[in-house]
Design an enzyme around this catalytic site. Structure first.
Site, PDB file in Angstrom:
ATOM      1  N   ASP A 134       0.829  -1.202   0.000  1.00  0.00           N
ATOM      2  CA  ASP A 134       0.000   0.000   0.000  1.00  0.00           C
ATOM      3  C   ASP A 134       0.868   1.259   0.000  1.00  0.00           C
ATOM      4  OD1 ASP A 134      -2.411   1.407  -0.017  1.00  0.00           O
ATOM      5  OD2 ASP A 134      -3.309   0.072   1.460  1.00  0.00           O
ATOM      6  N   GLY A 174      14.794  -4.593   5.954  1.00  0.00           N
ATOM      7  CA  GLY A 174      15.751  -5.407   5.230  1.00  0.00           C
ATOM      8  C   GLY A 174      16.882  -5.849   6.139  1.00  0.00           C
ATOM      9  N   GLU A 202       6.091  -1.390  11.823  1.00  0.00           N
ATOM     10  CA  GLU A 202       7.454  -1.707  11.434  1.00  0.00           C
ATOM     11  C   GLU A 202       7.794  -3.111  11.937  1.00  0.00           C
ATOM     12  OE1 GLU A 202       9.715   0.072   9.664  1.00  0.00           O
ATOM     13  OE2 GLU A 202       8.395   1.799   9.377  1.00  0.00           O
TER      14      GLU A 202
END
Length: 275
Positions: free
Chosen positions: A142, A167, A190
């Site tokens: 999104d 990452g 997160e």
């Protein structure tokens, strides 16, 4: 020599890798980045029920930064400077036929880097997809969501607006952040540091989960780290200090129940958006 052996040997002497490195190494690194880009290879995959990291693929990505110099690319309103092999994005120069073949929808201002993979029927709203990331079929990224380097996002997930999936490039042996199939990540969340979010789970908006975050099962009181069990409904919470009632409570993630039809009806993605 196999590509994996070439990469592993170069990694042992990575301080000597540069723009003048041997052609066989350059070819091996470029082949791996191409394979990641096409989905032929992926940094992590589930083997016999366990997630496994293919370390040489992560090493190849990191070596590529030593093998290529900086360059610039001018656009209509700005000029960018980055490593030369990554300046042009994954879909630079694509035609309508290229997109038809790839089978995903990509909204203007999305940035998907070379070396990332996006499967059929995925939807990329204006978002960022970094090198090594793998986004499986039917997933929606999104608006302003982020898929970090080498993260793995499964099928039919909804990564809500403003949410980041972290990452993990270094160390090479570390498992990247993994979002399994049919997961809903609420807005402005997160998930980082190689955390695994189990299949079918639903995370409330504003969740922050790393390896040190306590994950508390409200029903059993069990505290775990690093993995959300499949089909969990998770909300933000806090834990008091057992030894000091006056001390501030600390943030935690709370598993409040298992996903049910009511939960799924509230978090399902409208199929019309995928037409």
């Amino acid at each position: 020599m196999s590509i994996e052996k070439i990469i592993n040997e170069a990694w042992e002497n990575k301080d000597q890798v540069n723009q003048n490195s041997d052609k066989s190494l350059k070819n091996a690194v470029n082949q791996i980045i191409n394979d990641l880009d096409s989905g032929k290879a992926r940094v992590a995959e589930k083997i016999n029920g366990e997630w496994v990291t293919h370390q040489h693929l992560k090493k190849a990505i990191m070596l590529s930064f030593r093998m290529h110099g900086m360059d610039i690319m001018a656009g209509p309103y700005s000029t960018w400077r980055d490593k030369s092999h990554l300046l042009k994005g994954k879909t630079a120069g694509w035609t309508n036929e290229d997109f038809e073949k790839a089978g995903f929808r990509m909204v203007p201002n999305t940035a998907a880097r070379r070396g990332s993979f996006v499967a059929k029927n995925a939807v990329l709203m204006p978002c960022y997809v970094n090198i090594g990331a793998y986004i499986d079929e039917g997933t929606m990224m999104d608006t302003f969501s982020r898929a970090g380097s080498c993260c793995q996002i499964g099928k039919n997930c909804h990564i809500s607006a403003g949410t980041g999936v972290g990452g993990v490039l270094e160390p090479a042996q570390a498992l990247p952040t993994i979002i399994e199939d049919n997961v809903f990540l609420g807005a402005m969340s997160e998930v980082v540091e190689g955390v695994i979010v189990g299949e079918g789970s639903v995370l409330s908006m504003g969740m922050y989960i790393g390896q040190s975050t306590k994950i508390v099962n409200r029903k059993t009181g069990e505290i775990t780290y690093g993995k959300i069990p499949p089909y969990s409904v998770v909300v933000p919470g806090s834990l008091p200090d057992k030894n000091n009632s006056q001390a501030p409570s600390l943030y935690c993630a709370v598993i409040i129940k298992q996903v049910d039809e009511k939960t799924r009806s509230k978090t399902s993605v409208n199929d019309l958006l995928r037409e």
